[in-house]
Design an enzyme around this catalytic site. Structure first.
Site, PDB file in Angstrom:
ATOM      1  N   GLU A 107      -1.049  -5.480   8.647  1.00  0.00           N
ATOM      2  CA  GLU A 107      -0.233  -4.890   9.713  1.00  0.00           C
ATOM      3  C   GLU A 107      -0.791  -5.257  11.084  1.00  0.00           C
ATOM      4  O   GLU A 107      -2.005  -5.434  11.255  1.00  0.00           O
ATOM      5  CB  GLU A 107      -0.199  -3.359   9.547  1.00  0.00           C
ATOM      6  CG  GLU A 107       0.503  -2.920   8.273  1.00  0.00           C
ATOM      7  CD  GLU A 107       0.631  -1.398   8.148  1.00  0.00           C
ATOM      8  OE1 GLU A 107       0.224  -0.660   9.074  1.00  0.00           O
ATOM      9  OE2 GLU A 107       1.157  -0.961   7.108  1.00  0.00           O
ATOM     10  N   GLU A 127       9.650  -3.797  10.300  1.00  0.00           N
ATOM     11  CA  GLU A 127       9.987  -2.482   9.751  1.00  0.00           C
ATOM     12  C   GLU A 127      10.530  -1.562  10.837  1.00  0.00           C
ATOM     13  O   GLU A 127       9.901  -1.402  11.894  1.00  0.00           O
ATOM     14  CB  GLU A 127       8.755  -1.847   9.077  1.00  0.00           C
ATOM     15  CG  GLU A 127       9.086  -0.482   8.475  1.00  0.00           C
ATOM     16  CD  GLU A 127       8.068   0.049   7.474  1.00  0.00           C
ATOM     17  OE1 GLU A 127       7.107  -0.683   7.137  1.00  0.00           O
ATOM     18  OE2 GLU A 127       8.246   1.197   7.017  1.00  0.00           O
ATOM     19  N   ASP A 138       0.845  -1.201   0.000  1.00  0.00           N
ATOM     20  CA  ASP A 138       0.000   0.000   0.000  1.00  0.00           C
ATOM     21  C   ASP A 138       0.878   1.249   0.000  1.00  0.00           C
ATOM     22  O   ASP A 138       0.372   2.375  -0.054  1.00  0.00           O
ATOM     23  CB  ASP A 138      -1.023  -0.012   1.143  1.00  0.00           C
ATOM     24  CG  ASP A 138      -0.371  -0.070   2.510  1.00  0.00           C
ATOM     25  OD1 ASP A 138       0.872  -0.125   2.593  1.00  0.00           O
ATOM     26  OD2 ASP A 138      -1.123  -0.058   3.515  1.00  0.00           O
TER      27      ASP A 138
HETATM   28  O1  KIV Z   1       3.629  -1.081   1.585  1.00  0.00           O
HETATM   29  C1  KIV Z   1       4.818  -1.439   1.563  1.00  0.00           C
HETATM   30  O2  KIV Z   1       5.572  -1.183   0.616  1.00  0.00           O
HETATM   31  C2  KIV Z   1       5.322  -2.172   2.708  1.00  0.00           C
HETATM   32  C3  KIV Z   1       6.781  -2.436   2.778  1.00  0.00           C
HETATM   33  C4  KIV Z   1       7.476  -1.218   3.240  1.00  0.00           C
HETATM   34  C5  KIV Z   1       7.100  -3.610   3.618  1.00  0.00           C
HETATM   35  O3  KIV Z   1       4.578  -2.517   3.571  1.00  0.00           O
END
Ligand code: KIV
Length: 291
Positions: A142, A208, A71
């Protein structure tokens, strides 16, 4: 999509090119089972984001085994300031394009903000759309302990889930963009989150912006692979946002990004050269004309 040819049970050799997840053209898509076997072999692997068919096809040909329709498309592709406004409809369109542009990589699509927080049933409805309409092989969401029940139901329903803990950008309004897991209490919470998503059935966990030592500890503790971004060298895999990695993103990029090219300069230079040719009357030439 190329035809699936099932790997013999018990083999540790992934599809296609030889002995590793990275590299080569395969005869079938990489699966979450191949990812699990890579952890058993102690093999590190790369993941990149992708938001369109053409870019995805370049990364597929380069042998990138896992692509994330993140996202982060919100900031990197759709012009939003954060990931928060991204909708499930937008994710479905982008994910379908990435699936169409690839034949080997496992495609993982993000469940956007608001598409799973209500509970497991909403999560299942949203994930089912991405699997059925877009054809992705897995979804990512998440949250650690707070997303346990969602992950459990998706996995029970046959949808592989990549979890994402540490900094979770969809919660930017609550947590900002800060390193997570610093201090004893926060570190213990991160470990609990990691174990919780593994117990719920996640096949991999993104970490992250987490201190490198803590990310390495989580990686040693879990039997599923960890995928680091700003989490040091001790994780099983590494992910970068492709527009950061190739220098297309404007402005400042985070310290953890390594830029492997400067596409912004290349594209800007090419656009200027084209414009100058047109204005100066040197394009098109005879060889570009039809008669
Ligand atoms: O949305 C994304 O690109 C992510 C990565 C940073 C892991 O969640």
């Amino acid at each position: 999509m190329t035809q699936l040819s099932a790997a013999p049970t018990g083999t540790s050799v992934p599809p296609g090119s030889g002995k590793t997840l990275y590299g080569g053209k395969g005869t079938r898509r990489i699966t979450v089972r191949d990812i699990a076997l890579a952890k058993e072999r102690g093999e590190k692997w790369p993941m990149l984001t992708a938001y369109d068919a053409m870019t995805a096809s370049v990364f597929d040909e380069a042998g990138i085994p896992v692509m994330l329709v993140g996202d982060s498309a919100g900031n990197c592709h759709l012009g939003y300031e954060t990931t928060v406004p991204v909708t499930l409809d937008e994710m479905a369109v982008l994910s379908a394009a990435v699936v169409r542009g690839t034949s080997r990589a496992l495609i993982v699509a993000d469940l956007p903000f608001g598409s799973y927080q209500e509970g497991p049933v909403q999560a299942l409805r949203s994930a089912t759309r991405l699997v059925k309409e877009a054809g992705v092989g897995a979804v990512k969401l998440e949250g650690g302990e707070r997303s346990h029940r969602q992950i459990e139901l998706l996995v029970e329903s046959g949808i592989p889930v990549m979890a994402h803990i540490g900094l979770t950008p969809q919660s930017v309004n609550a947590m900002g963009y800060r390193v997570q897991g610093r201090g004893e209490e926060a570190a213990q919470q991160l470990l609990r989150d990691a174990k919780s998503v593994q117990d719920a059935g996640a096949f991999a966990v993104v970490l992250e912006l987490v201190p490198a030592e803590l990310a390495a500890e989580v990686t040693r503790t879990l039997h599923v692979p960890t995928v680091g971004i700003g989490a040091g060298a001790g994780t099983d895999a590494q992910v970068l946002v492709w527009t950061d990695m190739l220098g297309l993103t404007g402005g400042r990029v985070p310290k953890f990004v390594k830029q492997y090219a400067n596409l912004r300069e290349v594209m800007g230079g090419a656009a200027k050269a084209f414009a100058e040719d047109v204005v100066g009357g040197t394009f098109p030439q005879e060889e570009h004309s039809v008669h």
